[in-house]
Design a protein around this motif. Structure first.
Motif, PDB file in Angstrom:
ATOM      1  N   GLU A  86     -45.792   3.589 -15.703  1.00  0.00           N
ATOM      2  CA  GLU A  86     -44.337   3.568 -15.863  1.00  0.00           C
ATOM      3  C   GLU A  86     -43.770   2.735 -14.725  1.00  0.00           C
ATOM      4  OE1 GLU A  86     -42.995   7.630 -15.948  1.00  0.00           O
ATOM      5  OE2 GLU A  86     -44.392   8.166 -17.543  1.00  0.00           O
ATOM      6  N   GLY A  87     -43.535   1.465 -14.993  1.00  0.00           N
ATOM      7  CA  GLY A  87     -43.013   0.572 -13.955  1.00  0.00           C
ATOM      8  C   GLY A  87     -44.020   0.396 -12.836  1.00  0.00           C
ATOM      9  N   ASN A  88     -43.657   0.827 -11.631  1.00  0.00           N
ATOM     10  CA  ASN A  88     -44.540   0.692 -10.470  1.00  0.00           C
ATOM     11  C   ASN A  88     -45.344   1.965 -10.205  1.00  0.00           C
ATOM     12  OD1 ASN A  88     -42.352   2.244  -9.653  1.00  0.00           O
ATOM     13  ND2 ASN A  88     -42.332   1.394  -7.596  1.00  0.00           N
ATOM     14  N   LYS A  89     -45.497   2.841 -11.222  1.00  0.00           N
ATOM     15  CA  LYS A  89     -46.227   4.100 -11.067  1.00  0.00           C
ATOM     16  C   LYS A  89     -47.322   4.238 -12.124  1.00  0.00           C
ATOM     17  CE  LYS A  89     -42.252   6.721  -9.424  1.00  0.00           C
ATOM     18  NZ  LYS A  89     -41.409   7.903  -9.647  1.00  0.00           N
ATOM     19  N   MET A  90     -48.481   4.740 -11.673  1.00  0.00           N
ATOM     20  CA  MET A  90     -49.533   5.152 -12.591  1.00  0.00           C
ATOM     21  C   MET A  90     -49.616   6.670 -12.506  1.00  0.00           C
ATOM     22  SD  MET A  90     -52.647   2.409 -12.216  1.00  0.00           S
ATOM     23  CE  MET A  90     -52.779   2.463 -10.439  1.00  0.00           C
TER      24      MET A  90
END
Length: 126
Positions: A86-90
């Motif tokens: 999600e965007g800059n998150k795993m």
């Protein structure tokens, strides 16, 4: 988001309590708490290879975002899970452990929670 790179741990919070929740022996916790982890991420599109080296211990996981993969947990168990981006998150859930890996500038921030006990590790891009 480009996760590829090598990161060295600069700090971590609540390590001892988090490891005790897993049932890790006190001897292991004492020896591991001050060892700095090096994380290397190789990203090729949606495919990732994540290698964490802590002292002599090496943990390697390969996965494709959104597809079930066999991942190795901190205790050495192999489990099937799906990593989401999600965007800059795993994000992934591994046997009751909620894991979020996030890029914040040049830092890689890993946040985990197990049985309500949080753990946070911050690493800086090398």
């Amino acid at each position: 988001m480009a996760f590829s790179g090598k990161y060295q741990m600069v700090c971590h919070e609540n390590f001892e309590a988090f490891m005790k929740a897993f049932g890790m022996p006190d001897e292991f916790i004492k020896s591991a708490k001050d060892v700095m982890t090096i994380t290397e991420i190789v990203q090729n599109g949606d495919c990732f290879k994540v290698t964490e080296t802590t002292g002599d211990h090496v943990l390697e996981n390969c996965f494709k975002i959104g597809q079930e993969s066999e991942l190795t947990t901190v205790t050495g168990e192999k489990v099937k899970a799906v990593v989401h981006c999600e965007g800059n998150k795993m994000k992934v859930s591994l046997q009751g452990v909620e894991c979020v890996t996030e890029l914040v500038g040049d830092n890689l921030v890993d946040t985990m929670s197990f049985k309500g006990i949080p753990y946070k590790r911050t690493s800086k891009r090398m």
